[in-house]
Scaffold this motif. Sequence first.
Motif, PDB file in Angstrom:
ATOM      1  N   PRO A  75       0.825  -1.218   0.000  1.00 58.36           N
ATOM      2  CA  PRO A  75       0.000   0.000   0.000  1.00 58.36           C
ATOM      3  C   PRO A  75       0.851   1.257   0.000  1.00 58.36           C
ATOM      4  O   PRO A  75       1.907   1.319   0.626  1.00 58.36           O
ATOM      5  CB  PRO A  75      -0.790  -0.126   1.309  1.00 58.36           C
ATOM      6  N   ALA A  76       0.387   2.259  -0.717  1.00 60.91           N
ATOM      7  CA  ALA A  76       1.045   3.566  -0.700  1.00 60.91           C
ATOM      8  C   ALA A  76       0.694   4.299   0.590  1.00 60.91           C
ATOM      9  O   ALA A  76      -0.281   3.957   1.275  1.00 60.91           O
ATOM     10  CB  ALA A  76       0.601   4.376  -1.905  1.00 60.91           C
ATOM     11  N   PRO A  77       1.447   5.308   0.944  1.00 56.78           N
ATOM     12  CA  PRO A  77       1.121   6.089   2.145  1.00 56.78           C
ATOM     13  C   PRO A  77      -0.259   6.715   2.009  1.00 56.78           C
ATOM     14  O   PRO A  77      -0.679   7.121   0.925  1.00 56.78           O
ATOM     15  CB  PRO A  77       2.216   7.163   2.181  1.00 56.78           C
ATOM     16  N   GLY A  78      -0.941   6.805   3.132  1.00 55.01           N
ATOM     17  CA  GLY A  78      -2.248   7.438   3.133  1.00 55.01           C
ATOM     18  C   GLY A  78      -2.152   8.932   3.348  1.00 55.01           C
ATOM     19  O   GLY A  78      -1.367   9.402   4.165  1.00 55.01           O
ATOM     20  N   VAL A  79      -2.949   9.691   2.591  1.00 56.13           N
ATOM     21  CA  VAL A  79      -2.972  11.154   2.714  1.00 56.13           C
ATOM     22  C   VAL A  79      -4.348  11.576   3.181  1.00 56.13           C
ATOM     23  O   VAL A  79      -5.356  11.314   2.511  1.00 56.13           O
ATOM     24  CB  VAL A  79      -2.613  11.835   1.382  1.00 56.13           C
ATOM     25  N   THR A  80      -4.410  12.249   4.323  1.00 61.27           N
ATOM     26  CA  THR A  80      -5.676  12.713   4.882  1.00 61.27           C
ATOM     27  C   THR A  80      -5.669  14.238   4.962  1.00 61.27           C
ATOM     28  O   THR A  80      -4.854  14.813   5.701  1.00 61.27           O
ATOM     29  CB  THR A  80      -5.907  12.141   6.292  1.00 61.27           C
ATOM     30  N   PRO A  81      -6.539  14.923   4.204  1.00 61.29           N
ATOM     31  CA  PRO A  81      -6.619  16.385   4.331  1.00 61.29           C
ATOM     32  C   PRO A  81      -7.101  16.775   5.723  1.00 61.29           C
ATOM     33  O   PRO A  81      -8.053  16.192   6.258  1.00 61.29           O
ATOM     34  CB  PRO A  81      -7.625  16.786   3.265  1.00 61.29           C
TER      35      PRO A  81
END
Length: 782
Positions: free
Chosen positions: A651-657
């Motif tokens: 999995p790629a890193p998760g990005v949370t606004p």
Amino acid sequence: MPAERSRRRRRVSSRAGRVPGLILVVVLLGLVAWSVAALQPPAPRPADAPTDEFSAARAFEHVQQIAAQTHVAGSDADAQVVEGLVDTLSALGLDTRVQNSVGAWQYEAGSTEMARVRNVVAVLPGSDPTGRLFLMAHHDSVETGPGAADDAAGVSALLEAVRALAAGPQLRNDVVVVLTDAEEACLCGAEAFADSHPLAAGGGVVLNFEARGTSGPPIMFETSRGNAGLADAFAAAAPHPVASSFAVEVYRALPNDTDFSVLLGDGDFTGLNTAFIDGAAGYHTPQDVPERLDRATLQALGDNALAVARELGDRDLVPLSEAGKDDASYFPVLGRLVRYPGSLVWPLAGAALLGVAVLALVLRRRGISTLRRTAAGTALALVPLVLAPLAAQGLWSLLVLIRPDYGSMLDPWRPGWYRLATVAVVLAVVLIWYALLRRRIGPASLAAGGLVWLAVLAAVLAAVAPGGSYLAAWPALAGAVAGILVAVADNRVVRLAAALVAGAVAVVVLAPTVALFFPALGLRTGVAPSFVATMMVVALLPAVEMLFADPDGERGSWAAVAVPGTAVVLAVACAAVGLSVDRFDAEHPVPSQLVYALDSDTGQAWWASTEDDPGAYTAFYVDGRETLPVDFPYLAGEDVATGPAQAADLPAPGVTPVSDVVVGGKRQITVRVAPQRPGVRLLVLDLSVEGGTVTGAQAAGRDVPDVALGEDRLWITFHAPPPSGLQATFTVDGDGPVQLRVIDGSDGLSGLPGFEPRPDGVDAAGTHSSDLVLVGATTALG
């Protein structure tokens, strides 16, 4: 019969005439051996050595604890190292704290490197401080090995030295021990200390301890500018004073950095930087284990650290904490450090130029050589000065052709015989040149011509690298004075004595530099130490001439073949022994550099390698060269060897606004980036703005340096990110779309589809990207 008896007498006379010359050459070779031996570290002291002395055995116990496993910044293993360091320093009575901070370094327009760091800082208070003495090393290791030499040796040397300091009389000045984090990643621990630690606020004098190998003498190779006072203190105190002002000049011209560079860049610090550099094949590799560390090297490192710390600990640090008026010139001679003020550099270079000019006139006046012949000798002396170093470099190319796996190495595992072969090649080229021309041009003309170039080089170095001018000035001046005496006296005894003295000066000045520069630059760039070796051989031509001297004037002298022939045979023999001795095996493996990169946006994956000519193992994964279509750390914009790879289920890193607001007419975007797989040691945040600029940014609460801002793209490499995720804020000027590409990196290729473990005799190369797994994805932020 009379003619036969006459020829026999001439042969006997010729042999007798060469005996003193042979003795002279043997004496000078012995002086070469002495000069090199004087650089070597001492025998290690045992664990029961007196408590006020440094013991390599006691220090090695710390090495074993620190380098028990790989301990990259931010890892659990490094946290254990930090805990052990705090316990050790606290037990010695020092006030010990851990600085938890974020550092930023290696920044330029559009990019920066940052790291979460844990520096260990301890204070040994002085009785009447005039300033602070900082003892510095770094406690983290590279990703590919446990770092026994780099830098567990430096940390352990300081722990043992501080133990001896704490057990002895109280020093006048405060001693601050700074064991930095994330040096290998980005020098960010040192930056965080200089930027925000209260003890760094007033600056001071720094002694930094590093390694770029596993053995050899510790070399004080870098100083702050205006180093005359510090050089005097080092020379007065260090029991093993291996240092060269030429090394300082070379290092200042290189793009390399250590923690010491960060503190010098801060502007409030002065100091000295020391490292040992031999055994470079093990540098940054899995083979940098405690068992490979030379205990004698550790002893020398600790002896110097303790002695210089005592010296500076009791000195008035006020004048030493600021740059002096000039740099000193200094170099090792038979176990001592010769030094003199920088103000003498130009007078000595001028004296060398004047000396060779007077020599040319005296040779003309005495009828030994015309000015035209001396000029011809000068022009022809360029031939060995250029050809010999190139031939030495050619030897390395030949060795790589024979053994291709040398191609990616700075130095072989066992380089000693190859270094001897390289010097023998230099010797052979100079002697062949001399044998071919000495009768036609004249020995005096050729020797004088060589001295002319040394004197010119002394002047050039005085202008561009003053600390290195001594290398040419002293041999040229000594040779010119000796040549004048011989020309005026015309006496065999004077000729022998002059050749001995001038040759001895050349040897004690140049031989240590040759010995130190081979490990410093490696055989891969052996042209530089080979040039210094060529300078030495050219300066020794008057002594060499006595091996050629033929009183009867016969043109077919055997010496013209035997003398250079001996050097050729020696070069071949040493190279052959080197090939036999230095073979790859499990303990001395072929280095292999391999990266796995996955672009989650497209599902495409690659194997990649920075090897110029991939070895057999690496070539199994790569089949061509290209610049990857998407950017990854360590690979972006580079022409690398690549091959297709199967996309792994990573999995790629998760990005949370977190927020997206307008502040002062500019858009301010905050996101949280969280790795989705274990073992991530770095995160890359690559923000791009179409038609706008990034005017501000912050990561983990630390502002991004202004130098990195103002572009339409900002690349942040963040080492040792918090396991829970990294919060970052970007301030954008412009209304265009913004996108954030995030990449994480972890170590270890095992388990990836298509990966086969390396066979015995092959292991990870000593680079920061070896065995790195990279996964990236792009998020549109509107």
